[in-house]
Design an enzyme around this catalytic site. Structure first.
Site, PDB file in Angstrom:
ATOM      1  N   LYS A   1     104.408  25.813 -49.035  1.00 34.84           N
ATOM      2  CA  LYS A   1     104.346  24.727 -48.049  1.00 34.84           C
ATOM      3  C   LYS A   1     105.715  24.114 -47.758  1.00 34.84           C
ATOM      4  O   LYS A   1     106.507  23.897 -48.656  1.00 34.84           O
ATOM      5  CB  LYS A   1     103.427  23.617 -48.559  1.00 34.84           C
ATOM      6  CG  LYS A   1     101.976  23.900 -48.297  1.00 34.84           C
ATOM      7  CD  LYS A   1     101.126  22.943 -49.079  1.00 34.84           C
ATOM      8  CE  LYS A   1     100.851  21.707 -48.294  1.00 34.84           C
ATOM      9  NZ  LYS A   1     100.157  21.913 -47.037  1.00 34.84           N
TER      10      LYS A   1
ATOM     11  N   HIS B   1      91.697  36.078 -54.305  1.00 31.97           N
ATOM     12  CA  HIS B   1      92.567  36.252 -53.136  1.00 31.97           C
ATOM     13  C   HIS B   1      92.905  37.711 -52.886  1.00 31.97           C
ATOM     14  O   HIS B   1      93.563  38.039 -51.917  1.00 31.97           O
ATOM     15  CB  HIS B   1      93.835  35.418 -53.305  1.00 31.97           C
ATOM     16  CG  HIS B   1      93.516  33.969 -53.549  1.00 31.97           C
ATOM     17  ND1 HIS B   1      93.266  33.486 -54.806  1.00 31.97           N
ATOM     18  CD2 HIS B   1      93.336  32.936 -52.708  1.00 31.97           C
ATOM     19  CE1 HIS B   1      92.973  32.200 -54.721  1.00 31.97           C
ATOM     20  NE2 HIS B   1      93.003  31.837 -53.458  1.00 31.97           N
TER      21      HIS B   1
ATOM     22  N   SER C   1      81.296  29.058 -51.797  1.00 31.65           N
ATOM     23  CA  SER C   1      81.022  29.902 -50.638  1.00 31.65           C
ATOM     24  C   SER C   1      80.833  31.353 -51.052  1.00 31.65           C
ATOM     25  O   SER C   1      81.410  31.827 -52.039  1.00 31.65           O
ATOM     26  CB  SER C   1      82.163  29.790 -49.627  1.00 31.65           C
ATOM     27  OG  SER C   1      83.369  30.202 -50.213  1.00 31.65           O
TER      28      SER C   1
ATOM     29  N   GLU D   1      98.146  18.481 -52.457  1.00 32.94           N
ATOM     30  CA  GLU D   1      98.909  18.623 -51.238  1.00 32.94           C
ATOM     31  C   GLU D   1      99.309  17.281 -50.614  1.00 32.94           C
ATOM     32  O   GLU D   1     100.290  17.173 -49.900  1.00 32.94           O
ATOM     33  CB  GLU D   1      97.960  19.336 -50.285  1.00 32.94           C
ATOM     34  CG  GLU D   1      98.550  20.033 -49.202  1.00 32.94           C
ATOM     35  CD  GLU D   1      97.508  20.933 -48.541  1.00 32.94           C
ATOM     36  OE1 GLU D   1      96.922  21.810 -49.197  1.00 32.94           O
ATOM     37  OE2 GLU D   1      97.308  20.733 -47.351  1.00 32.94           O
TER      38      GLU D   1
ATOM     39  N   HIS E   1      86.570  20.824 -57.684  1.00 29.53           N
ATOM     40  CA  HIS E   1      87.315  22.083 -57.694  1.00 29.53           C
ATOM     41  C   HIS E   1      88.680  21.848 -57.070  1.00 29.53           C
ATOM     42  O   HIS E   1      88.797  21.181 -56.048  1.00 29.53           O
ATOM     43  CB  HIS E   1      86.552  23.158 -56.912  1.00 29.53           C
ATOM     44  CG  HIS E   1      87.396  24.352 -56.585  1.00 29.53           C
ATOM     45  ND1 HIS E   1      87.799  25.257 -57.540  1.00 29.53           N
ATOM     46  CD2 HIS E   1      87.956  24.765 -55.425  1.00 29.53           C
ATOM     47  CE1 HIS E   1      88.563  26.180 -56.966  1.00 29.53           C
ATOM     48  NE2 HIS E   1      88.676  25.899 -55.686  1.00 29.53           N
TER      49      HIS E   1
HETATM   50  N1  GLN Z   1      83.513  25.149 -52.081  1.00 33.19           N
HETATM   51  C1  GLN Z   1      84.550  25.730 -51.317  1.00 33.19           C
HETATM   52  C2  GLN Z   1      84.349  27.210 -51.186  1.00 33.19           C
HETATM   53  O1  GLN Z   1      83.865  27.808 -52.083  1.00 33.19           O
HETATM   54  C3  GLN Z   1      85.901  25.474 -51.942  1.00 33.19           C
HETATM   55  C4  GLN Z   1      86.998  26.100 -51.122  1.00 33.19           C
HETATM   56  C5  GLN Z   1      88.389  25.736 -51.567  1.00 33.19           C
HETATM   57  O2  GLN Z   1      88.604  25.230 -52.624  1.00 33.19           O
HETATM   58  N2  GLN Z   1      89.376  25.999 -50.761  1.00 33.19           N
HETATM   59  O3  GLN Z   1      84.688  27.823 -50.211  1.00 33.19           O
HETATM   60 ZN    ZN Z   2      89.781  26.771 -54.215  1.00 33.50          ZN
END
Ligand code: GLN
Ligand code: ZN
Length: 759
Positions: A109, A697, A436, A608, A644
């Site tokens: 960033k 990722h 997700s 952030e 999270h």
């Molecule tokens: N709950 C969200 C997901 O699983 C968290 C996404 C994130 O931390 N960027 O997509």
């Molecule tokens: Zn995340």
């Protein structure tokens, strides 16, 4: 006299033309010539826009095919070894994006914006050499169109400071290597014209610099100013005050200093020394990284107070930073509420604001022509309307925020966790996911068809329910223990909530470059925030009705919602965040009343939002933590609250995390090993932790063995009673073919470790 100064301009194009052509090129659907042609057209158009709006100082070299820091690495010949066999565009894009053989350079960033730059990889062993062609070409390109530009470059102190040493050691040890190349660059530039203005961006001066770095400022700029009498150097900083650096810069022969008076109003303290030095002041007074129409009357007051110190003929008027961080234009916003649209100003509109303010400030109000008079009166009207509009001001919300006193949940975490474990009955090393599941093409299509009214609400909802059914069934079959509904109804973790909260607006075309060809379109908060009706209950309770296992409800936290939106500027951010927190606390209450026993409140963007300057961190942490706690304050002791966070550098903020008082936190440690977890042990963290056991990722499917090894590593640091087992982030960007085997392996790995622990 020239006085309107534009620090930098967006480059992606008003219709994201650059994005489109780049992505076609990467997909091998067009040639590099097509990219070059689009780039040329965009630059030409952007220069003309600025000129037509009356800008006197227009930049060249603020354009980039990917990123300006990457351009600077190329200019200095700072090419990491693994790319050196490549050339031209192949080299450039391989550095940015990687290729089959070489991993891309790291990206991170740009200060506290959502722009990301390519991190220089520096080494003392490497030999660097100047490549000034892009800079020279762009200057000539503009000149051939009749526009004499100033040349933007990133300064050596910022360039080095944002880089990393691959051979260990301090980046500033390369100062002696890099500064001569900047001298050579300026020498080359000086051949372009009788007089050239060079804008040297040194945003790193807005940080708190140690004495060693500060001591480089004078020798750097003494040397650079000495290169040629043809060159006038403007050193520009933004995003915060840079008072320490200014004290030094005034004693160098630079021509001008650029300061951000909106994000760094402490810069006002430097005005007396700037005045004494006789240098030009590039006064950043029009917001460059927000979307609000400026309040011209207020801006004029600010300018008047500046001109109490620095005389008017030494002031240049500018945006607070490059307009790169704001969307391009309001022109294409034909669906927006008319009243709301009047309150906004994107890059093109900001150009006009700068000209108008400058006309009034440097000349007089009576010198305005009719069009300008009308623009001024519209501006005053729009700002009046913002002060009074019922769309913005909601007394019920304000009263509630003012009277709100419940700042945190009952009980302490230890007591709560004991109770929760009795009720929830999960085992040690309990398995879950972050929320997700894959966003499939069918899902995306259903959503866009629904938005375009091509399918009915019923068929859209049926589609979502079908996804949830399959998602829950898969999780059961796979053996996961705490399930989720999969977030199929969400386009984005902030936009989804924004769309349901009152006080939120959306643009159709308000794209801002995030990195390379990637753009984001942040929603904007214009008014007091409230929740007209529950936002997530329907889907989460639907999922719960399909299984006897526990479904974990998913919400985005107040700080993340705030940090990923454009935020109103007529109220402190901390107030806005508190309003969001109260809406979320109602949602949590509804969720638990509907039988949801675990609720995760994601704070992906908590870190952030940290201020650039250490001196401001305490204040941010205090309200950010307060608002997370307010959001979850409605949760009963029995309701387990998770959070999270998408990163792993917790060392400096661990106490703040602890203070947020979530029962369980999941974090991203998969890529960084368990080193970082040691901090949890060190501070005696008593709550439960889910360090990601694999990296989502990457498309790679982690094996059972490697996850067993990862879990065993975790167990060296934290006891099994405290550990949750989960991937390191949400799975929405992955494919089902990757997700299914990965999660099966994860569950299998937990089984093996549990067995081992028994024996
Ligand atoms: N709950 C969200 C997901 O699983 C968290 C996404 C994130 O931390 N960027 O997509
Ligand atoms: Zn995340």
């Amino acid at each position: 006299m020239s006085k309107n100064y534009i620090v930098g301009f967006p480059r992606i194009g008003e219709q994201r033309e650059l994005k489109k052509v780049l992505e076609e090129f990467w997909a091998k659907k067009c040639s590099f010539e097509a990219v070059a042609q689009t780039a040329h057209e965009l630059k030409a158009r952007h220069w003309k826009y600025q000129r037509d709006a009356g800008a006197d100082f227009i930049s060249s070299n603020d354009f980039s095919l990917y990123d300006n820091m990457l351009d600077t690495s190329v200019m200095l010949g700072a090419i990491p070894k693994r790319f050196r066999h490549l050339k031209d565009d192949e080299l450039y894009f391989a550095m940015a994006r990687g290729n089959k053989e070489c991993v891309a350079m790291e990206m991170t960033k740009w200060f506290n914006t959502n722009y990301h730059y390519i991190v220089p990889e520096l080494s003392l062993e490497d030999s660097y050499s100047l490549n000034a062609s892009k800079i020279m070409d762009e200057y000539r390109e503009a000149k051939s169109l009749g526009i004499k530009t100033k040349i933007n470059i990133i300064g050596p102190i910022t360039y080095l400071g944002l880089g990393k040493r691959v051979d260990r050691g301090d980046v500033y040890e390369l100062w002696g290597k890099v500064v001569p190349l900047y001298e050579e660059l300026l020498k080359t530039i000086s051949t372009l014209d009788d007089e050239v203005v060079v804008q040297i961006d040194e945003p790193i001066f807005a940080k708190e610099l140690d004495i060693k770095v500060l001591s480089l400022i004078k020798p750097t700029f003494d040397r650079l100013c000495n290169v040629s009498p043809n060159i006038k150097i403007a050193v520009v900083t933004y995003f915060e005050h840079s008072n320490e650096a200014t004290k030094i810069l005034v004693h160098t022969p630079i021509w001008a200093i650029g300061l951000d008076f909106l994000h760094g109003d402490e810069n006002l303290k430097s005005l007396d020394i700037i005045a004494l030095s006789g240098k030009k002041l590039i006064a950043g007074v029009v917001e460059g990284r927000n979307i609000w129409r400026c309040d011209i009357e207020k801006t004029l007051e600010l300018l008047e107070s500046i001109s109490n110190f620095v005389s008017k003929e030494n002031i240049l008027l500018s945006s607070s930073c490059s307009l790169l961080h704001t969307p391009f234009t309001l022109r294409y916003e034909d669906k927006m509420d008319k009243e709301i649209k009047e309150w906004l100003s994107f890059a093109l509109e900001k150009l006009d604001e700068i000209s108008l303010i400058s006309k009034i400030f440097f000349d007089t109000q009576s010198s305005l022509n009719n069009a300008q008079k009308e623009a001024l009166s519209n501006n005053i009207k729009a700002n009046q309307s913002r002060k009074n509009s019922p769309l913005i001001h909601d007394k019920t919300v304000q009263d509630r925020v003012n009277k709100h006193t419940k700042l945190q949940r009952e009980g302490d975490a230890k007591e709560r966790l004991k109770l929760q474990r009795e009720i929830l009955g999960y085992k040690d090393l309990v398995t879950t996911t972050i929320g997700s599941f894959p966003q499939t093409p069918e899902l995306r299509k259903a959503r866009s068809d629904f938005k375009a009214a091509l399918i009915s609400q019923e068929s859209y909802e049926a589609e979502i329910k079908k996804y949830i059914d399959e998602c829950v069934a898969f999780q059961e079959e796979c053996g996961l223990e705490i399930l989720v509904h999969g977030e199929p109804e969400r386009n984005d973790m902030v936009e989804y909530f924004g769309e349901q909260l009152k006080g939120y607006g959306f643009s159709q075309n308000g794209w801002v470059q995030s990195y390379g060809s990637r753009c984001v379109k942040p929603p904007f908060i214009y008014g007091d925030i409230s929740r007209p009706k529950p936002m997530t209950i329907e889907w989460i309770t639907y999922a719960q009705s399909k299984t006897s296992r526990i479904i974990k409800g998913m919400l985005t936290g107040p700080v993340t919602i705030l940090n990923w939106s454009f935020v109103r500027d007529d109220m402190p951010r901390s107030e806005v965040s508190k309003q969001i927190a109260l809406s979320l606390s109602d949602e949590i209450n509804d969720l638990q009343n509907a039988g949801i026993k675990i609720i995760q409140v994601d704070e992906a963007a908590f870190k952030e939002g940290y201020p650039i300057r250490g001196e401001k961190i305490k204040v941010y942490e205090a309200w950010a933590t307060r608002d997370f706690k307010i959001a979850v304050s409605s949760a009963k002791k029995e309701t387990q609250i998770h959070t999270h966070m998408c990163y792993s550098e917790f060392n400096d903020i661990i106490e703040t995390i602890e203070d947020m008082d979530a029962d369980v936190i999941s974090i991203e440690t998969a890529r960084s090993g368990n080193e970082l977890l040691k901090i949890f042990k060190k501070v005696g963290y008593t709550k439960e932790v889910g360090p990601g056991v694999y990296d989502i990722h990457s498309p790679r499917i982690p094996s059972v063995e490697e996850m067993v090894a990862q879990i065993e590593l975790l167990l060296e640091v934290l006891p099994k009673e405290q550990l949750w087992i989960n991937p390191d982030c949400g799975l929405k960007t992955r494919k089902w073919e990757e997700v299914k085997p990965s999660l099966k392996n994860m569950v299998e790995a937990v089984k093996i470790v549990r067995e081992k622990l028994k024996s």
